[in-house]
Design a protein around this motif. Structure first.
Motif, PDB file in Angstrom:
ATOM      1  N   MET A   1      -4.260 -26.749  -1.136  1.00 41.53           N
ATOM      2  CA  MET A   1      -4.601 -26.866  -2.537  1.00 41.53           C
ATOM      3  C   MET A   1      -5.532 -28.069  -2.700  1.00 41.53           C
ATOM      4  O   MET A   1      -5.273 -29.149  -2.191  1.00 41.53           O
ATOM      5  N   GLY A   2      -6.635 -27.864  -3.432  1.00 41.18           N
ATOM      6  CA  GLY A   2      -7.633 -28.902  -3.612  1.00 41.18           C
ATOM      7  C   GLY A   2      -7.291 -29.867  -4.732  1.00 41.18           C
ATOM      8  O   GLY A   2      -6.303 -29.718  -5.449  1.00 41.18           O
ATOM      9  N   LYS A   3      -8.122 -30.839  -4.873  1.00 37.84           N
ATOM     10  CA  LYS A   3      -7.969 -31.833  -5.936  1.00 37.84           C
ATOM     11  C   LYS A   3      -8.399 -31.221  -7.265  1.00 37.84           C
ATOM     12  O   LYS A   3      -9.485 -30.655  -7.382  1.00 37.84           O
ATOM     13  N   PRO A   4      -7.571 -31.316  -8.316  1.00 33.46           N
ATOM     14  CA  PRO A   4      -7.938 -30.768  -9.625  1.00 33.46           C
ATOM     15  C   PRO A   4      -9.173 -31.471 -10.197  1.00 33.46           C
ATOM     16  O   PRO A   4      -9.357 -32.676 -10.015  1.00 33.46           O
ATOM     17  N   THR A  20     -20.575 -22.230  -9.684  1.00 34.18           N
ATOM     18  CA  THR A  20     -20.165 -23.635  -9.669  1.00 34.18           C
ATOM     19  C   THR A  20     -18.727 -23.769  -9.178  1.00 34.18           C
ATOM     20  O   THR A  20     -18.422 -24.643  -8.354  1.00 34.18           O
ATOM     21  N   ALA A  21     -17.845 -22.914  -9.669  1.00 34.55           N
ATOM     22  CA  ALA A  21     -16.441 -22.946  -9.235  1.00 34.55           C
ATOM     23  C   ALA A  21     -16.324 -22.681  -7.738  1.00 34.55           C
ATOM     24  O   ALA A  21     -15.590 -23.385  -7.026  1.00 34.55           O
ATOM     25  N   GLU A  22     -17.058 -21.699  -7.237  1.00 32.39           N
ATOM     26  CA  GLU A  22     -17.038 -21.394  -5.797  1.00 32.39           C
ATOM     27  C   GLU A  22     -17.507 -22.596  -4.980  1.00 32.39           C
ATOM     28  O   GLU A  22     -16.915 -22.925  -3.951  1.00 32.39           O
ATOM     29  N   ASP A  23     -18.577 -23.227  -5.416  1.00 29.19           N
ATOM     30  CA  ASP A  23     -19.102 -24.400  -4.705  1.00 29.19           C
ATOM     31  C   ASP A  23     -18.082 -25.531  -4.676  1.00 29.19           C
ATOM     32  O   ASP A  23     -17.893 -26.186  -3.640  1.00 29.19           O
ATOM     33  N   LEU A  24     -17.414 -25.762  -5.795  1.00 28.88           N
ATOM     34  CA  LEU A  24     -16.425 -26.847  -5.862  1.00 28.88           C
ATOM     35  C   LEU A  24     -15.199 -26.546  -5.009  1.00 28.88           C
ATOM     36  O   LEU A  24     -14.650 -27.451  -4.367  1.00 28.88           O
ATOM     37  N   VAL A  25     -14.765 -25.301  -4.972  1.00 33.40           N
ATOM     38  CA  VAL A  25     -13.627 -24.914  -4.125  1.00 33.40           C
ATOM     39  C   VAL A  25     -13.988 -25.135  -2.652  1.00 33.40           C
ATOM     40  O   VAL A  25     -13.184 -25.652  -1.871  1.00 33.40           O
ATOM     41  N   ARG A  26     -15.204 -24.768  -2.281  1.00 31.29           N
ATOM     42  CA  ARG A  26     -15.649 -24.905  -0.898  1.00 31.29           C
ATOM     43  C   ARG A  26     -15.619 -26.360  -0.422  1.00 31.29           C
ATOM     44  O   ARG A  26     -15.415 -26.628   0.765  1.00 31.29           O
ATOM     45  N   ILE A  27     -15.816 -27.316  -1.331  1.00 30.51           N
ATOM     46  CA  ILE A  27     -15.813 -28.724  -0.915  1.00 30.51           C
ATOM     47  C   ILE A  27     -14.489 -29.439  -1.226  1.00 30.51           C
ATOM     48  O   ILE A  27     -14.420 -30.662  -1.191  1.00 30.51           O
ATOM     49  N   GLY A  28     -13.445 -28.646  -1.532  1.00 30.98           N
ATOM     50  CA  GLY A  28     -12.106 -29.226  -1.606  1.00 30.98           C
ATOM     51  C   GLY A  28     -11.525 -29.475  -2.983  1.00 30.98           C
ATOM     52  O   GLY A  28     -10.531 -30.182  -3.104  1.00 30.98           O
TER      53      GLY A  28
END
Length: 87
Positions: A1-4, A20-28
């Motif tokens: 689980m990534g950082k909120p 944007t959401a996909e990019d942010l999920v990819r970097i944690g």
């Protein structure tokens, strides 16, 4: 689980929110991403967010205007200007 992370994307289309959401999920991150297609919506949503993503190709609220709003108001989070490509 990534950082909120709460993010508002200033753009004209919903497709950018997904990207944007996909990019942010990819970097944690575990992002909650909101769309702000107008200045009014940006000013309403942004104070509760941690980051503003301004699209360089947005037509309704250009990235320059987002930066101007951020500079003139102390309740807006940091602004990141994004583009599909850079030259």
């Amino acid at each position: 689980m990534g950082k909120p992370l709460k993010v508002v994307v200033v753009d004209d289309t919903h497709a950018v929110v997904s990207k944007t959401a996909e990019d942010l999920v990819r970097i944690g991150y575990e992002p909650a991403v909101f769309l702000a297609p107008t200045e009014e919506e940006l000013l309403r949503v942004a104070p509760d967010c941690e980051l503003v993503v301004a699209r360089s190709d947005a037509m309704t609220v250009p990235a320059r205007r987002v930066l101007e709003l951020a500079a003139s108001r102390n309740r807006l989070p940091p602004v990141l200007v994004c583009a599909d490509s850079y030259t």
